[in-house]
Scaffold this active site. Structure first.
Site, PDB file in Angstrom:
ATOM      1  CB  CYS A 155       5.348   9.471   3.787  1.00 16.91           C
ATOM      2  SG  CYS A 155       6.632   8.788   4.834  1.00 16.91           S
ATOM      3  CE  LYS A 158       9.704  11.028  -0.107  1.00 24.74           C
ATOM      4  NZ  LYS A 158       9.702   9.603   0.164  1.00 24.74           N
TER       5      LYS A 158
HETATM    6  N1  SAJ Z   1      -3.833   3.888   1.322  1.00 18.35           N
HETATM    7  C1  SAJ Z   1      -5.156   3.816   0.918  1.00 18.35           C
HETATM    8  N2  SAJ Z   1      -5.434   3.282  -0.306  1.00 18.35           N
HETATM    9  C2  SAJ Z   1      -4.442   2.803  -1.124  1.00 18.35           C
HETATM   10  C3  SAJ Z   1      -3.109   2.871  -0.712  1.00 18.35           C
HETATM   11  C4  SAJ Z   1      -2.828   3.427   0.531  1.00 18.35           C
HETATM   12  O1  SAJ Z   1      -6.073   4.243   1.637  1.00 18.35           O
HETATM   13  O2  SAJ Z   1      -4.781   2.310  -2.211  1.00 18.35           O
HETATM   14  C5  SAJ Z   1      -3.511   4.494   2.636  1.00 18.35           C
HETATM   15  C6  SAJ Z   1      -2.860   3.525   3.612  1.00 18.35           C
HETATM   16  O3  SAJ Z   1      -3.820   2.750   4.268  1.00 18.35           O
HETATM   17  C7  SAJ Z   1      -2.134   4.481   4.534  1.00 18.35           C
HETATM   18  C8  SAJ Z   1      -1.696   5.599   3.582  1.00 18.35           C
HETATM   19  O4  SAJ Z   1      -2.529   5.486   2.441  1.00 18.35           O
HETATM   20  O5  SAJ Z   1      -2.999   5.030   5.512  1.00 18.35           O
HETATM   21  C9  SAJ Z   1      -0.252   5.565   3.153  1.00 18.35           C
HETATM   22  O6  SAJ Z   1       0.181   4.230   2.943  1.00 18.35           O
HETATM   23  P1  SAJ Z   1       1.105   3.777   1.720  1.00 18.35           P
HETATM   24  O7  SAJ Z   1       1.295   2.327   1.821  1.00 18.35           O
HETATM   25  O8  SAJ Z   1       0.570   4.300   0.447  1.00 18.35           O
HETATM   26  O9  SAJ Z   1       2.456   4.593   1.910  1.00 18.35           O
HETATM   27  P2  SAJ Z   1       3.505   4.833   3.121  1.00 18.35           P
HETATM   28  O10 SAJ Z   1       3.146   6.110   3.794  1.00 18.35           O
HETATM   29  O11 SAJ Z   1       3.660   3.628   3.965  1.00 18.35           O
HETATM   30  O12 SAJ Z   1       4.880   5.021   2.264  1.00 18.35           O
HETATM   31  C10 SAJ Z   1       4.934   6.004   1.230  1.00 18.35           C
HETATM   32  C11 SAJ Z   1       5.482   5.357  -0.053  1.00 18.35           C
HETATM   33  N3  SAJ Z   1       5.320   6.277  -1.189  1.00 18.35           N
HETATM   34  C12 SAJ Z   1       4.735   5.886  -2.337  1.00 18.35           C
HETATM   35  O13 SAJ Z   1       4.293   4.773  -2.519  1.00 18.35           O
HETATM   36  C13 SAJ Z   1       4.678   6.911  -3.430  1.00 18.35           C
HETATM   37  C14 SAJ Z   1       6.958   5.009   0.142  1.00 18.35           C
HETATM   38  O14 SAJ Z   1       7.521   4.516  -1.062  1.00 18.35           O
HETATM   39  C15 SAJ Z   1       7.736   6.255   0.610  1.00 18.35           C
HETATM   40  O15 SAJ Z   1       9.121   5.976   0.819  1.00 18.35           O
HETATM   41  C16 SAJ Z   1       7.130   6.707   1.919  1.00 18.35           C
HETATM   42  O16 SAJ Z   1       5.759   7.076   1.684  1.00 18.35           O
HETATM   43  C17 SAJ Z   1       7.925   7.885   2.436  1.00 18.35           C
HETATM   44  O17 SAJ Z   1       8.679   7.693   3.409  1.00 18.35           O
HETATM   45  O18 SAJ Z   1       7.885   8.976   1.836  1.00 18.35           O
END
Ligand code: SAJ
Length: 400
Positions: A260, A206
């Site tokens: 996360c 995880k």
């Molecule tokens: N972000 C970027 N660039 C990207 C992708 C995301 O800057 O290319 C930023 C987003 O804007 C945001 C942050 O990263 O600020 C996180 O967003 P996210 O959409 O990547 O993830 P979360 O936090 O909404 O959810 C994540 C997910 N993990 C993965 O994709 C590996 C989700 O599947 C998990 O269940 C969740 O964390 C968790 O609860 O752990």
């Protein structure tokens, strides 16, 4: 299996969707939350945070009588712990006190043959090193014969209900029997594959998933910063680089937020000197808001009495969640530094403690500098011509 009672502790972003799905799949679900407001809201068939379609599901689970919210745990066949594990901000160590408290609260009701599932994200070793000893000490039969597993949640906010069913799951038991029992339970409602392993491997897997994403976003963010002095558009460059069959660079942004991705890598890195790449990625992503603020400072310096318009406060597109949001950090620092008059537009919330919210039209009418911080759908349709001669700092690469 279906007549079983499930006690879900923690009715937040993971616990509530899980409890309501289980309620509509025929289980009797007792949801436990420490907040009386949350308990009352759910028992009215309403929700306390936004997630697509969750309102419909909660209403149907509550009205069928299969989901009831309460303030204290009770006897059940299966216990699911889905409480937060925040970071201690001073030294970035994980705070597992909510998981420990939740375990203590269920322990007196956990009897031989019951199944205890930890869905909260936890540091490696917590299932056997912290949860099991509490069940052995306080459990109804000293947790003799209890089955215990770490079953990390993997759902993406905004797609939680789809991903709860469709995603593959990992279940890490404290022994084979626990892994098997946990897997058999998830297989009753998960369409994805359910993989059995041991608790420590599940815990690390995880953390590795979210660390993978953080490290890859750090690469994108670093590339965007090094592109800047060359006048290279990083989104265009990344789109082209990603035409390589084995390259898939993520998207640069104003930093990484949420509860996360910006948190979990520290569960590996805190106190682990060998986690050099992971720590550096965290530092790179955490430094991005300052870089954006520097850009705003430069732009504002060109204008007398500048009006700065920030578009978005949420941690990512199309959610109302501000936790750990780099957009909110940037807006607050711009306000504290007093870099001009500040307008803030966040279409997904109706009020904010620190800002009087403006509409998009206000920002477009009044701002000299527009800082796009979140790629919400309301902002994705903006075109350069909508912004006239304003200075645009587009941290998400959407205005084109
Ligand atoms: N972000 C970027 N660039 C990207 C992708 C995301 O800057 O290319 C930023 C987003 O804007 C945001 C942050 O990263 O600020 C996180 O967003 P996210 O959409 O990547 O993830 P979360 O936090 O909404 O959810 C994540 C997910 N993990 C993965 O994709 C590996 C989700 O599947 C998990 O269940 C969740 O964390 C968790 O609860 O752990």
């Amino acid at each position: 299996m279906m007549n079983k009672t499930i006690c879900v502790v923690g009715l937040g972003y993971i616990g509530l969707p899980t409890a309501s799905i289980l309620g509509t799949k025929g289980y009797r679900v007792v949801g436990v939350d420490a907040s009386p407001d949350v308990v009352e809201t759910i028992n009215r068939g309403e929700i306390h945070f936004f997630e697509p379609d969750l309102d419909i599901l909660v209403r149907s689970a509550v009205h069928s009588g299969n989901l009831v919210a309460v303030s204290k745990p009770q006897t059940a066949d299966i216990f699911i712990i889905a409480v937060p594990t925040p970071l201690d901000d001073s030294d970035k160590t994980p705070d597992i006190s909510y998981v420990e408290a939740a375990t203590r609260s269920i322990a007196p009701y956990v009897k031989t043959g019951d199944l205890v599932l930890i869905e909260s994200t936890i540091p490696v070793g917590t299932t056997t090193g912290a949860v099991l000893p509490i069940l052995q000490r306080d459990g109804a039969n000293q947790a003799d014969g209890v089955r215990l597993a770490h079953c990390p949640e993997r759902v993406l906010p905004g797609r939680i209900l789809v991903e709860l069913i469709d995603n593959d799951r990992i279940v890490g038991g404290i022994d084979d029997e626990s892994a098997e029992a946990a897997a058999a339970f998830y297989e009753t409602f998960v369409r994805g594959q359910v993989y059995r392993t041991d608790a420590a491997t599940a815990e690390m897997a995880k953390l590795a998933e979210n660390t993978f994403r953080d490290v890859n976003i750090a690469l994108a963010n670093e590339l965007s910063v090094v592109c800047d002095p060359h006048g290279i558009d990083p989104w265009e460059m990344i789109k082209l680089a990603n035409r390589h069959p084995r390259v898939n660079i993520l998207q640069p942004g104003p930093g990484v937020g949420g509860h996360c991705i910006a948190v979990d890598p520290w569960f590996i890195a805190a106190g682990e000197p060998n986690a050099r790449l992971i720590r550096t990625a965290r530092e790179v992503n955490d430094a991005k808001p300052d870089w954006v603020i520097g850009k705003v400072r430069e732009a504002a310096a060109e204008i007398s009495s500048p009006v700065i318009g920030c578009l978005g406060l949420a941690f990512k597109a199309d959610v109302d969640d501000l936790r750990g949001s780099p957009a909110e950090i940037i807006a607050r620092r711009l306000m504290d530094e007093g870099i001009g008059e500040l307008l803030v537009c966040e279409p997904n919330i109706s009020d904010h403690a620190a800002f009087t919210l403006s509409t998009l039209d206000d920002v477009l009418a009044r701002a000299d500098v527009v800082v796009l911080l979140v790629d919400h759908k309301e902002f994705r349709s903006l075109r350069p011509e909508d912004l006239g001669d304003k200075i645009v700092i587009d941290t998400r690469g959407v205005i084109r």
